[in-house]
Structures are given as structure tokens and as C-alpha cells.
Design a protein around this motif. Structure first.
Motif, short mmCIF file in Angstrom:
data_model
loop_
_atom_site.label_atom_id
_atom_site.label_comp_id
_atom_site.label_asym_id
_atom_site.label_seq_id
_atom_site.Cartn_x
_atom_site.Cartn_y
_atom_site.Cartn_z
N ARG A 5 67.35 -43.25 4.04
CA ARG A 5 68.75 -43.47 4.42
C ARG A 5 69.55 -42.18 4.27
N ARG A 6 69.35 -41.50 3.16
CA ARG A 6 70.08 -40.24 2.92
C ARG A 6 69.65 -39.15 3.91
N ALA A 63 71.33 -39.88 7.21
CA ALA A 63 72.75 -39.51 7.14
C ALA A 63 72.89 -37.99 7.26
N ARG A 64 72.03 -37.25 6.60
CA ARG A 64 72.06 -35.78 6.68
C ARG A 64 71.75 -35.32 8.10
N GLU A 85 71.56 -33.62 -2.92
CA GLU A 85 71.62 -32.96 -1.61
C GLU A 85 70.89 -31.62 -1.60
N GLU A 96 65.84 -45.57 0.21
CA GLU A 96 67.08 -44.84 -0.10
C GLU A 96 66.98 -43.38 0.33
N HIS A 141 64.07 -38.75 -5.00
CA HIS A 141 65.36 -39.46 -4.94
C HIS A 141 66.45 -38.64 -5.62
N ALA A 170 67.44 -35.88 -3.29
CA ALA A 170 68.27 -36.40 -2.21
C ALA A 170 69.68 -36.67 -2.71
N SER A 171 69.80 -37.23 -3.89
CA SER A 171 71.11 -37.51 -4.47
C SER A 171 71.90 -36.22 -4.71
N TRP A 228 68.24 -30.44 0.06
CA TRP A 228 67.44 -30.83 1.21
C TRP A 228 66.16 -30.03 1.37
#
Length: 134
Positions: A88-89, A92-93, A36, A85, A30, A33-34, A38
Motif C-alpha cells: 500500500r505504501r 502511494a509512493r 519512507e 501494508e 515495514h 516503508a514507514s 525507499w
């Protein structure tokens, strides 16, 4: 791990420790991901899937009492919250990358469509200039 599973009094503890390990791992994912990050996230997610499979196997062998089941439910809830979460990220990416790919393809298509005409325009201009100077 098999020896721990056979030790009946330690098996619930081993299982709960495994779930706690999953929680630690998904918390780190997490954070990636926060931030970014990747590539690192994908790398960690592969390891996470393997851990989940190990926990699933262990879970099928261990019978928990009520307090242990409650602790497992709490851990699972937290793990799943982070997982949702992260997903979800990631989606979005994926959508962001899809848009960038679409823009890049349109620019390439435009370049292919108009680049030959630009070359012809420059040639025509060059020949017109040559005739005007004669």
C-alpha cells in the motif's frame, strides 16, 4: 539446508524458523516503508523475494503436525499483514512520483512552448526601444 530437511525430526523446526526469519525481514521492511526509506526498502525487498522462494521450496518438502501448522498459519498471517501494508505504501509512493513526473513534464512543455516567444518579445522590445531613441 538439505541435511536439515532430511533429518525428519528437525524439518518442522527448520521450516518454522524460516517463516520466523521472513517475519523479521518483513517487519524491518515495514519500518523502512514507514520511514519512507525507499531505496533501502527496494534493496531489502529483493532479498525478501529470494527468502520467500527458499521458504517455498522448503515448505514443499516438510510435513507439519497440527500445532506446527497452526504456528505456520499465525506467522503467515502476520507476514501477509505487513506485506499488504508495505505494498500500500509503495503504491502511494508510486502515485506520488507519477504526479511529480506529470508536473515536471508540464513545466518542461510550457517552457518549450513559451521560451521562444519570450526571446522574440525581448528582441522586439529591444528594437522598439532602439527606434524610439532615434
Amino acid at each position: 539446508m538439505a541435511a536439515s530437511i532430511n533429518a525428519h525430526d528437525h524439518a518442522p523446526h527448520v521450516l518454522l524458523d524460516a517463516y520466523e526469519g521472513l517475519l523479521v525481514h518483513v517487519t524491518q521492511m515495514h519500518e523502512l516503508a514507514s520511514a519512507e526509506q525507499w531505496a533501502e526498502l527496494i534493496e531489502q525487498r529483493t532479498h525478501y523475494v529470494l527468502l520467500v522462494e527458499e521458504v517455498r521450496k522448503l515448505d514443499s518438502l516438510v510435513v507439519l503436525d497440527d500445532p506446527a501448522r497452526q504456528r505456520k498459519a499465525e506467522l503467515l498471517e502476520r507476514i501477509l499483514e505487513y506485506d499488504v501494508e508495505i505494498r500500500r505504501r509503495l503504491m502511494a509512493r508510486r502515485d506520488e512520483l507519477g504526479k511529480l513526473i506529470g508536473v515536471s513534464q508540464r513545466q518542461r512543455d510550457l517552457h518549450r512552448a513559451y521560451a521562444p516567444q519570450q526571446g522574440a518579445s525581448f528582441s522586439a522590445l529591444g528594437s522598439d526601444d532602439g527606434e524610439a531613441t532615434k
